[in-house]
Motif scaffolding. Structure first.
Motif, PDB file in Angstrom:
ATOM      1  N   GLY A  14       0.843  -1.206   0.000  1.00 19.94           N
ATOM      2  CA  GLY A  14       0.000   0.000   0.000  1.00 19.94           C
ATOM      3  C   GLY A  14       0.869   1.244   0.000  1.00 19.94           C
ATOM      4  N   ARG A  75       1.222  -5.231  -5.222  1.00 22.37           N
ATOM      5  CA  ARG A  75       1.398  -6.373  -4.317  1.00 22.37           C
ATOM      6  C   ARG A  75       1.611  -7.566  -5.233  1.00 22.37           C
ATOM      7  N   THR A 129       4.284   2.775   5.534  1.00 15.08           N
ATOM      8  CA  THR A 129       2.888   2.331   5.560  1.00 15.08           C
ATOM      9  C   THR A 129       2.124   3.239   6.516  1.00 15.08           C
ATOM     10  N   ILE A 130       0.902   3.573   6.171  1.00 12.80           N
ATOM     11  CA  ILE A 130       0.139   4.442   7.069  1.00 12.80           C
ATOM     12  C   ILE A 130      -0.206   3.731   8.371  1.00 12.80           C
ATOM     13  N   ASP A 131      -0.129   2.390   8.379  1.00 13.72           N
ATOM     14  CA  ASP A 131      -0.602   1.626   9.537  1.00 13.72           C
ATOM     15  C   ASP A 131       0.303   1.699  10.761  1.00 13.72           C
ATOM     16  N   MET A 173      -8.570   3.242   8.836  1.00 12.32           N
ATOM     17  CA  MET A 173      -7.820   2.073   8.361  1.00 12.32           C
ATOM     18  C   MET A 173      -7.021   1.448   9.500  1.00 12.32           C
ATOM     19  N   GLY A 174      -6.521   0.275   9.200  1.00 12.22           N
ATOM     20  CA  GLY A 174      -5.775  -0.509  10.182  1.00 12.22           C
ATOM     21  C   GLY A 174      -6.373  -1.902  10.184  1.00 12.22           C
ATOM     22  N   ALA A 175      -6.020  -2.651   9.121  1.00  9.97           N
ATOM     23  CA  ALA A 175      -6.630  -3.964   8.950  1.00  9.97           C
ATOM     24  C   ALA A 175      -6.293  -4.884  10.120  1.00  9.97           C
ATOM     25  N   GLU A 226     -10.671  -0.541  11.205  1.00 14.16           N
ATOM     26  CA  GLU A 226     -11.399  -1.434  10.272  1.00 14.16           C
ATOM     27  C   GLU A 226     -11.214  -2.912  10.623  1.00 14.16           C
ATOM     28  N   ARG A 259      -4.959   7.479   2.684  1.00 12.08           N
ATOM     29  CA  ARG A 259      -3.674   7.090   2.084  1.00 12.08           C
ATOM     30  C   ARG A 259      -3.058   8.188   1.232  1.00 12.08           C
TER      31      ARG A 259
HETATM   32  O1  F6P Z   1      -1.743   0.623   3.627  1.00 12.06           O
HETATM   33  C1  F6P Z   1      -2.261  -0.229   4.612  1.00 12.06           C
HETATM   34  C2  F6P Z   1      -3.714  -0.347   4.427  1.00 12.06           C
HETATM   35  O2  F6P Z   1      -4.156   0.949   4.382  1.00 12.06           O
HETATM   36  C3  F6P Z   1      -4.555  -1.098   5.442  1.00 12.06           C
HETATM   37  O3  F6P Z   1      -4.825  -0.441   6.631  1.00 12.06           O
HETATM   38  C4  F6P Z   1      -5.783  -1.408   4.640  1.00 12.06           C
HETATM   39  O4  F6P Z   1      -6.512  -2.466   5.110  1.00 12.06           O
HETATM   40  C5  F6P Z   1      -5.197  -1.723   3.311  1.00 12.06           C
HETATM   41  O5  F6P Z   1      -4.010  -0.974   3.210  1.00 12.06           O
HETATM   42  C6  F6P Z   1      -6.100  -1.503   2.161  1.00 12.06           C
HETATM   43  O6  F6P Z   1      -5.357  -1.460   1.000  1.00 12.06           O
HETATM   44  P1  F6P Z   1      -5.862  -1.805  -0.462  1.00 12.06           P
HETATM   45  O7  F6P Z   1      -7.159  -1.141  -0.643  1.00 12.06           O
HETATM   46  O8  F6P Z   1      -4.794  -1.264  -1.330  1.00 12.06           O
HETATM   47  O9  F6P Z   1      -5.982  -3.284  -0.535  1.00 12.06           O
END
Ligand code: F6P
Length: 326
Positions: A14, A75, A129-131, A173-175, A226, A259
């Protein structure tokens, strides 16, 4: 190890604001030390496809202030395979690249660590990464900008929430991590913060809302990461809304706005410092390490630790958030 003469640089995973500033710092530091620099486009996928372009000092002009990544990112599933990494290695050798700086998060460093177990060409990482979920560094590039974006958005929502006596669930965000939620929650005076690191928070949330209601709070902002184990903002709102008919409930998912944007001063300076440090690490024959920030100082942390160890949220911040939201 072969003397480093030509390095590659890529961004992967990301994107995060400040990645461009890091590419610029890597490029210009390398040129300063008489190295050649090759930009690898689209992350590891571009390495596999030989999507390379030489970067000069002027190639990275006018990008320090831009979000996104001018090298593009991806990715790559293919880089997870032995065959994919072999193709990538062959392309690096053919291009005469004998050191690589990778800018990204967990997935990026996992790929780099595996590659460095198989091949000699040293990889050094910069956390972007923003996370902010990388062990071994207090900050990742992009986190600060993201927080400022979130805070700006939540402040605006607070205005309308107060005007209508509303209960807002705002998803950030923050999977898999609650760093964005925790910091932005404190900075916006959120009434509650729900993060994946904590379990069974819904009961507590109901208590917080009841107490707030008794104290005649005119609005409530609940920040939800999230990746929370009880669901995203919509699911959690659904679980509590029938118990709080006094408030009308609204849900906002901030999404990918988090982002983008021009990087903050902090992200630009961190990216510049870490970009410089990454090139220095390659010149010092380092391999399979990330450059990070600890207590304001630049440190080297092995990829193994950075990806294997779990970075916990600051528990004291959680307590402070609870106390200050009464
Ligand atoms: O960059 C990290 C992140 O923002 C996560 O927090 C988020 O779940 C994910 O990327 C979503 O990324 P994408 O939409 O590119 O799959």
């Amino acid at each position: 190890m072969a003397k480093i003469k030509r390095i590659g640089v890529l961004t992967s995973g990301g994107d995060a604001p400040g990645m461009n500033a890091a590419i610029r710092a890597v490029t210009r530091t390398a040129i300063y030390f008489h190295l050649e620099v090759i930009g690898i486009r689209h992350g590891y996928q571009g390495m596999i496809q030989g999507n390379f372009k030489e970067l000069k000092a002027h190639s990275v002009s006018d990008i320090i202030q831009r979000g996104g990544t001018f090298l593009k990112t991806a990715r790559s599933e293919e880089f997870k395979t032995v065959e994919g990494r072999k193709k990538a290695y062959d392309n690096l050798v053919n291009a005469g690249i004998n050191g690589v700086v990778v800018i990204g998060g967990d997935g990026t460093f996992t790929g780099a660590r595996i590659f460095n177990e198989e091949y000699e060409i040293p990889f050094v990482g910069i956390p972007g990464t923003i996370d902010n979920d990388i062990y071994g560094t207090d900050y990742t590039i992009g986190f600060d900008t993201c927080l400022n974006t979130v805070v700006d958005a939540v402040d605006k929502i607070r205005d309308t929430a107060s005007a209508h006596n509303r209960l807002f669930f705002i998803e950030v965000m923050g999977a898999e991590a609650g760093f964005i939620a925790l910091r932005s929650g404190i900075a916006t005076g959120a009434e509650a913060i729900m993060i994946p690191e904590l379990i069974n928070q819904t009961q507590n949330l109901k208590k917080v809302l009841e107490e707030g209601f008794k104290r005649k709070k005119s609005s409530n902002i609940i920040i939800v990461a999230e990746g929370d184990e009880e669901g995203g903002a919509f699911e959690i709102a659904e679980k509590v809304k029938d118990d709080f008919k006094e408030y009308s409930v609204r849900v906002t998912v901030l999404g990918h706005i988090q982002r983008g944007g021009s990087p903050t001063v902090f992200d630009r300076v961190t990216a510049s410092r870490l970009g410089y440090a990454a090139v220095e690490a390659l010149l010092d024959d380092q391999k399979s390490v990330m450059v990070g920030l600890q207590n304001g100082e630049v440190v080297l942390v092995s990829f193994r630790k950075a990806v294997k160890l779990n970075k916990d949220v600051n528990r004291q911040l959680l307590e402070i958030a609870d106390i200050l939201s009464i």
